[in-house]
Design an enzyme around this catalytic site. Sequence first.
Site, PDB file in Angstrom:
ATOM      1  N   CYS A  28     -19.194  15.898  12.616  1.00  0.00           N
ATOM      2  CA  CYS A  28     -18.762  17.253  12.288  1.00  0.00           C
ATOM      3  C   CYS A  28     -18.421  18.054  13.546  1.00  0.00           C
ATOM      4  O   CYS A  28     -17.441  17.748  14.206  1.00  0.00           O
ATOM      5  CB  CYS A  28     -19.800  17.919  11.397  1.00  0.00           C
TER       6      CYS A  28
ATOM      7  N   HIS B 111     -21.840  14.483   7.524  1.00  0.00           N
ATOM      8  CA  HIS B 111     -23.157  14.447   8.164  1.00  0.00           C
ATOM      9  C   HIS B 111     -23.966  13.237   7.692  1.00  0.00           C
ATOM     10  O   HIS B 111     -24.832  13.377   6.825  1.00  0.00           O
ATOM     11  CB  HIS B 111     -23.943  15.720   7.826  1.00  0.00           C
TER      12      HIS B 111
ATOM     13  N   GLU C 256     -26.334  11.851   9.018  1.00  0.00           N
ATOM     14  CA  GLU C 256     -27.760  12.013   9.354  1.00  0.00           C
ATOM     15  C   GLU C 256     -28.517  12.767   8.260  1.00  0.00           C
ATOM     16  O   GLU C 256     -29.737  12.810   8.257  1.00  0.00           O
ATOM     17  CB  GLU C 256     -27.921  12.719  10.712  1.00  0.00           C
TER      18      GLU C 256
HETATM   19  N1  GLN Z   1     -17.171  24.325  11.381  1.00  0.00           N
HETATM   20  C1  GLN Z   1     -18.085  23.927  12.422  1.00  0.00           C
HETATM   21  C2  GLN Z   1     -17.406  24.005  13.784  1.00  0.00           C
HETATM   22  O1  GLN Z   1     -16.284  24.328  13.914  1.00  0.00           O
HETATM   23  C3  GLN Z   1     -18.591  22.523  12.179  1.00  0.00           C
HETATM   24  C4  GLN Z   1     -19.491  22.491  10.974  1.00  0.00           C
HETATM   25  C5  GLN Z   1     -20.578  21.468  11.053  1.00  0.00           C
HETATM   26  O2  GLN Z   1     -20.845  20.850  12.075  1.00  0.00           O
HETATM   27  N2  GLN Z   1     -21.296  21.332   9.953  1.00  0.00           N
HETATM   28  O3  GLN Z   1     -18.020  23.712  14.748  1.00  0.00           O
END
Ligand code: GLN
Length: 194
Positions: free
Chosen positions: A83, A176, A178
């Site tokens: 992410c 995610h 994890e």
């Molecule tokens: N939208 C977040 C960002 O730009 C990422 C979201 C996440 O890691 N759950 O960093």
Amino acid sequence: MAGNDLHVGVLALQGAFESHLKIFRAMGIEALPVKSSQDLERINRIVIPGGESTAIQMLLESNALRQTLSERLNHGMPVFGTCAGMIVLSKVILDGREDQSPLNAIDIVVRRNAFGRQVDSFESSIDVEGLREPFPAIFIRAPIVESVGDDVDVYAKVDDQIVLCGNATTLVASFHPELSSDTRIHEMFLSLGE
Ligand code: GLN
């Protein structure tokens, strides 16, 4: 790299690093939280967790970690970005903040919060290249990969959007892994560079 030579680190400046440490522990691997350049010297692969990519970038810079981390990645240290971690590792960020400059560790273009406009978070059972059963993927304000370079393989898509891809030393996920108790994507990461 043989399995017993694993020295796994999880960047622990901001975000969901505890969940990665926990899933490695469940796999019987004691991963090290990485907060400084000295910590980086003790590991030979690293996870950049989810969280807020702008905050992670800022903390990498203020902790003087950015350059050392970049050098290790340029020398082929295996890395897994989830992410926000995927955003930090990318080559180009779309819909980023003006001062966001990614590490350019993998040749991908990502769009921030790409699913988030419609829905903040969701779970989807996804087919992953190399895995026999679908993976329960949890997406939270997730980015998507808009395009990949020639050396990057795509491993999974949702609604025709790339959500998991990588190359010989890098794995990046929009979601995610994890946060589900399924360890298979973490196992993919541990086999990078072998
Ligand atoms: N939208 C977040 C960002 O730009 C990422 C979201 C996440 O890691 N759950 O960093």
